[in-house]
Design an enzyme around this catalytic site. Structure first.
Site, PDB file in Angstrom:
ATOM      1  N   SER A 177      -9.879  70.181  67.284  1.00 36.24           N
ATOM      2  CA  SER A 177      -9.577  71.176  66.249  1.00 36.24           C
ATOM      3  C   SER A 177      -8.162  71.025  65.719  1.00 36.24           C
ATOM      4  O   SER A 177      -7.747  71.790  64.845  1.00 36.24           O
ATOM      5  CB  SER A 177      -9.764  72.586  66.809  1.00 36.24           C
ATOM      6  OG  SER A 177      -8.892  72.822  67.904  1.00 36.24           O
TER       7      SER A 177
ATOM      8  N   ASN B   7      -7.983  80.666  76.102  1.00 38.34           N
ATOM      9  CA  ASN B   7      -8.772  81.740  75.484  1.00 38.34           C
ATOM     10  C   ASN B   7      -7.891  82.865  74.957  1.00 38.34           C
ATOM     11  O   ASN B   7      -8.029  83.311  73.820  1.00 38.34           O
ATOM     12  CB  ASN B   7      -9.779  82.296  76.487  1.00 38.34           C
ATOM     13  CG  ASN B   7     -10.831  81.282  76.892  1.00 38.34           C
ATOM     14  OD1 ASN B   7     -10.847  80.160  76.383  1.00 38.34           O
ATOM     15  ND2 ASN B   7     -11.705  81.663  77.812  1.00 38.34           N
TER      16      ASN B   7
ATOM     17  N   THR C 277     -21.087 100.631  29.138  1.00 43.87           N
ATOM     18  CA  THR C 277     -21.985 100.768  30.289  1.00 43.87           C
ATOM     19  C   THR C 277     -23.216  99.934  29.960  1.00 43.87           C
ATOM     20  O   THR C 277     -23.631  99.866  28.798  1.00 43.87           O
ATOM     21  CB  THR C 277     -22.403 102.235  30.532  1.00 43.87           C
ATOM     22  OG1 THR C 277     -23.130 102.724  29.393  1.00 43.87           O
ATOM     23  CG2 THR C 277     -21.194 103.118  30.784  1.00 43.87           C
ATOM     24  N   HIS C 278     -23.771  99.264  30.969  1.00 45.64           N
ATOM     25  CA  HIS C 278     -24.888  98.342  30.758  1.00 45.64           C
ATOM     26  C   HIS C 278     -24.512  97.228  29.776  1.00 45.64           C
ATOM     27  O   HIS C 278     -25.380  96.631  29.146  1.00 45.64           O
ATOM     28  CB  HIS C 278     -26.140  99.072  30.236  1.00 45.64           C
ATOM     29  CG  HIS C 278     -26.542 100.256  31.060  1.00 45.64           C
ATOM     30  ND1 HIS C 278     -27.314 100.150  32.194  1.00 45.64           N
ATOM     31  CD2 HIS C 278     -26.248 101.579  30.919  1.00 45.64           C
ATOM     32  CE1 HIS C 278     -27.504 101.353  32.710  1.00 45.64           C
ATOM     33  NE2 HIS C 278     -26.864 102.237  31.960  1.00 45.64           N
TER      34      HIS C 278
ATOM     35  N   SER D  63     -11.294  70.891  26.191  1.00 48.34           N
ATOM     36  CA  SER D  63     -12.511  70.128  26.482  1.00 48.34           C
ATOM     37  C   SER D  63     -12.242  68.653  26.284  1.00 48.34           C
ATOM     38  O   SER D  63     -11.476  68.256  25.398  1.00 48.34           O
ATOM     39  CB  SER D  63     -13.641  70.587  25.547  1.00 48.34           C
ATOM     40  OG  SER D  63     -14.709  69.670  25.553  1.00 48.34           O
TER      41      SER D  63
ATOM     42  N   LYS E  88     -11.915  73.399  21.487  1.00 44.25           N
ATOM     43  CA  LYS E  88     -12.093  74.354  22.573  1.00 44.25           C
ATOM     44  C   LYS E  88     -10.761  74.805  23.188  1.00 44.25           C
ATOM     45  O   LYS E  88      -9.837  74.021  23.355  1.00 44.25           O
ATOM     46  CB  LYS E  88     -12.971  73.759  23.682  1.00 44.25           C
ATOM     47  CG  LYS E  88     -14.422  73.540  23.314  1.00 44.25           C
ATOM     48  CD  LYS E  88     -15.133  74.837  23.006  1.00 44.25           C
ATOM     49  CE  LYS E  88     -15.294  75.725  24.206  1.00 44.25           C
ATOM     50  NZ  LYS E  88     -16.118  75.162  25.271  1.00 44.25           N
TER      51      LYS E  88
ATOM     52  N   ASN F 202     -10.307  77.177  26.551  1.00 41.35           N
ATOM     53  CA  ASN F 202     -11.093  77.865  27.573  1.00 41.35           C
ATOM     54  C   ASN F 202     -10.204  78.670  28.529  1.00 41.35           C
ATOM     55  O   ASN F 202      -9.160  78.190  28.968  1.00 41.35           O
ATOM     56  CB  ASN F 202     -11.887  76.849  28.394  1.00 41.35           C
ATOM     57  CG  ASN F 202     -12.822  76.022  27.533  1.00 41.35           C
ATOM     58  OD1 ASN F 202     -13.431  76.530  26.598  1.00 41.35           O
ATOM     59  ND2 ASN F 202     -12.923  74.735  27.841  1.00 41.35           N
TER      60      ASN F 202
ATOM     61  N   GLU G 282     -12.271  81.860  34.920  1.00 40.62           N
ATOM     62  CA  GLU G 282     -13.599  81.370  35.285  1.00 40.62           C
ATOM     63  C   GLU G 282     -13.603  80.904  36.736  1.00 40.62           C
ATOM     64  O   GLU G 282     -14.566  81.135  37.479  1.00 40.62           O
ATOM     65  CB  GLU G 282     -14.021  80.235  34.362  1.00 40.62           C
ATOM     66  CG  GLU G 282     -14.279  80.653  32.922  1.00 40.62           C
ATOM     67  CD  GLU G 282     -14.666  79.483  32.041  1.00 40.62           C
ATOM     68  OE1 GLU G 282     -15.570  78.709  32.441  1.00 40.62           O
ATOM     69  OE2 GLU G 282     -14.069  79.321  30.963  1.00 40.62           O
TER      70      GLU G 282
ATOM     71  N   TYR H 105     -15.862  84.399  76.072  1.00 43.65           N
ATOM     72  CA  TYR H 105     -15.540  83.335  75.131  1.00 43.65           C
ATOM     73  C   TYR H 105     -16.641  82.281  75.138  1.00 43.65           C
ATOM     74  O   TYR H 105     -17.203  81.928  76.173  1.00 43.65           O
ATOM     75  CB  TYR H 105     -14.196  82.679  75.483  1.00 43.65           C
ATOM     76  CG  TYR H 105     -13.863  81.523  74.554  1.00 43.65           C
ATOM     77  CD1 TYR H 105     -13.322  81.767  73.296  1.00 43.65           C
ATOM     78  CD2 TYR H 105     -14.144  80.216  74.925  1.00 43.65           C
ATOM     79  CE1 TYR H 105     -13.045  80.721  72.428  1.00 43.65           C
ATOM     80  CE2 TYR H 105     -13.863  79.153  74.062  1.00 43.65           C
ATOM     81  CZ  TYR H 105     -13.317  79.420  72.817  1.00 43.65           C
ATOM     82  OH  TYR H 105     -13.057  78.380  71.958  1.00 43.65           O
TER      83      TYR H 105
ATOM     84  N   GLN I   1     -14.471  78.347  68.287  1.00 45.13           N
ATOM     85  CA  GLN I   1     -13.513  77.415  67.707  1.00 45.13           C
ATOM     86  C   GLN I   1     -13.689  77.351  66.187  1.00 45.13           C
ATOM     87  O   GLN I   1     -12.742  77.067  65.450  1.00 45.13           O
ATOM     88  CB  GLN I   1     -13.700  76.017  68.306  1.00 45.13           C
ATOM     89  CG  GLN I   1     -12.811  74.941  67.698  1.00 45.13           C
ATOM     90  CD  GLN I   1     -12.970  73.611  68.395  1.00 45.13           C
ATOM     91  OE1 GLN I   1     -12.766  73.495  69.604  1.00 45.13           O
ATOM     92  NE2 GLN I   1     -13.366  72.585  67.651  1.00 45.13           N
TER      93      GLN I   1
ATOM     94  N   LYS J 106     -11.698  79.577  62.692  1.00 46.44           N
ATOM     95  CA  LYS J 106     -10.413  79.450  62.002  1.00 46.44           C
ATOM     96  C   LYS J 106     -10.523  78.907  60.584  1.00 46.44           C
ATOM     97  O   LYS J 106      -9.872  79.419  59.661  1.00 46.44           O
ATOM     98  CB  LYS J 106      -9.464  78.594  62.830  1.00 46.44           C
ATOM     99  CG  LYS J 106      -9.044  79.294  64.108  1.00 46.44           C
ATOM    100  CD  LYS J 106      -8.446  78.350  65.110  1.00 46.44           C
ATOM    101  CE  LYS J 106      -8.551  78.935  66.499  1.00 46.44           C
ATOM    102  NZ  LYS J 106      -9.951  79.041  66.983  1.00 46.44           N
TER     103      LYS J 106
END
Length: 525
Positions: A85, A172, A217-218, A339, A345, A347, A352, A379, A384, A387
């Site tokens: 690790s 541990n 709304t909607h 683009s 373009k 963007n 995004e 444990y 492991q 993380k």
């Protein structure tokens, strides 16, 4: 434009009774331990420098594992590669060294090691930290993880005293101490970034404090709202996000060190001393829970995921509003991209990606929830894998917060385009219904009358404001000349008065609150 960022101004703070409600504490009979100043010992043994990972096989040697006493064979290369690790947990090095210094100091205080050994250990650990930070430390995959790399290097450097450092300690409890310290620091960084975004949104609101925009709304036109009112809705969301992190940090801030593998130890250690030295509230009360608990990271990632969802919603709104169909905002070139094939373009890519990266943060939470599901106490090596999702979540959420704040400070609201868009959708219809209620008409009846008024407008292709008094009275005789004081978006905004509403006075009060709360430059008011 903005003041220095500080998490202390957030509404939410840890409840003063939180620590005592979860864990026992004892009165301090000694002053809080402080770390000794770093000393560089010129007699320290040199360590081979390396900027990348290496293994003992690459160096032509075969190093015995620190845990290898009962084993007759070495692990295979495949097992070593699969179980290491160090490739990612080496970023815990600073917190691992902090924990080891506190542990060594406690061992000496309790008479389990000598003061001379303690000083050698601390000097060696300080030197290792210096070498890591200068890129002079050789991380080795055959030493598995950050703990074994540092301990083995310390043994190479100072010899026998280093072998005493792991007294009354297991990996541990060691790794969880490191991890809690790392997460605690990460939360502090996120809180600062959250405040910076809040300040950026308030600054944007102050620049456009009288701008009326359609409220939806909607995703359909609903009622007119002041733009600051809309922006402050996101400020409120972020404040709740900050509150969750503050609460999470308070629950996280308990020390597992000294729980050892799972059952504690028969040696006379002082867990309160190490807890104190590392700035924890108290030691965790149950040693089994101390080494198996991952609630603190689940809660942390959950808070991050909720934050990511809020930022994604903000991103979606700005992406929509930057489109030709809306045309309500224009991002500056400094926060836009183009683009490779379409030269026209422009963007809003950063937002995004904020919307897209929310999937990573949500996925990190789901990964850890799935990882912890069904694990027996205490444990297990599965843990492991806790993380990398946390590291990824923190890195991603910090990036999302930073770029959202940057975007907020680099957009312009197209007031002429917004003004032309306001008449569509009969945004003043609900205000007209309120007018009828004030005339004594039951709301349901008012709703029906206004609905028929809107139908008339639709047939005539006009707005409510365009209807003559005779036309309105043909629907219901209650209408009078004063009806025109309620029609049109400007008049509608003036009529809102309830607490928290989009009325001019209400929004001004909200802005004033946040300017003071965040210590934003009041010169923009």
């Amino acid at each position: 434009m903005v003041s220095s960022v500080s998490s202390t101004s957030l509404i939410f703070s840890p409840p003063p009774s939180l620590s005592s409600s979860f864990h026992h504490t004892r009165p301090r009979t000694q002053p809080r331990f402080t770390f000794p100043p770093r000393k560089v010992n010129p007699r320290m043994q040199p360590l081979r420098a390396s900027s990348s990972l290496s293994s003992s096989r690459q160096q032509g040697t075969k190093e015995a594992k620190l845990w290898g006493g009962r084993f007759e064979e070495s692990v295979t290369d495949a097992v070593e590669r699969f179980t290491e690790s160090i490739s990612y947990d080496k970023q815990l090095y600073k917190h691992d060294i902090m924990g080891s210094i506190a542990h060594a100091s406690m061992l000496a205080h309790q008479g389990l090691i000598s003061a001379s050994d303690r000083d050698s250990i601390i000097d060696g650990l300080n030197e290792i930290e210096r070498r890591i930070e200068n890129g002079e430390f050789n991380w080795r995959t055959d030493r598995e993880d950050v703990h074994m790399n540092i301990e083995a290097a310390l043994t190479d450097m100072i010899g026998e005293p280093a072998k005493k450092l792991h007294t009354a300690r297991s990996r541990n409890d060691q790794v969880l101490t490191d991890f809690r310290l790392w997460c605690r620091d990460a939360i502090d960084k996120i809180l600062k970034s959250m405040k910076h975004l809040q300040v950026s949104l308030v600054t944007l609101a102050l620049k456009n404090k009288d701008l009326i925009v359609p409220g939806y709304t909607h995703l359909q036109r609903a009622q007119p709202v002041l733009l600051p009112h809309l922006l402050l809705a996101y400020v409120e969301e972020i404040e709740r996000d900050a509150g969750r992190l503050v609460d999470c940090r308070a629950r996280m801030n308990f020390c597992p060190l000294g729980a050892c593998a799972l059952a504690g130890t028969g040696l006379p250690i002082d867990r309160f001393m190490t807890s104190d030295a590392l700035g924890f509230t108290a030691p965790l009360r149950n040693s089994i829970d101390a080494v198996s608990d991952r609630d603190f990271v689940l809660e942390f990632l959950s808070a991050n995921a909720i934050t990511a969802v809020h930022l994604s919603r903000l991103g979606e709104e700005w992406v929509l509003w930057a489109s030709e169909e809306f045309g309500f905002i224009t991002p500056s070139d400094s926060v836009s991209t183009g683009s490779s094939i379409m030269p026209q373009k422009k963007n809003p890519d950063p937002m995004e990606l904020v919307r897209g990266k929310s999937a990573r943060v949500i996925g990190d939470l789901v990964t850890l929830l799935t990882l912890c599901k069904g694990l027996p106490q205490a444990y297990n090596r599965d843990l492991q894998e806790d993380k990398e999702p946390v590291f990824d979540s923190v890195k991603t959420i910090l990036g999302m917060l930073e770029v959202s704040a940057e975007f907020a400070l680099n957009i312009t609201y197209n007031q002429e385009r917004i003004q032309k868009a306001l008449p569509a959708g009969h945004l003043d219809a609900t205000t007209l219904a309120d007018y009828l209620v004030k005339k004594g008409v039951p709301f349901r009846t008012s709703h029906d009358i206004v609905g028929r008024s809107v139908a008339l407008c639709t047939s005539k292709n006009c707005q409510l404001l365009d209807l003559g008094l005779d036309e309105l009275r043909s629907i219901n005789a209650v209408f009078d000349e004063d009806v025109y004081e309620f029609l049109g978006v400007e008049n509608s905004i003036k009529k809102f008065s309830s607490y928290g509403s989009t009325g001019s006075a209400c929004v001004a009060s909200q802005l004033d609150y946040w300017v003071k709360k965040l210590e934003t430059n009041s010169g923009l008011l």
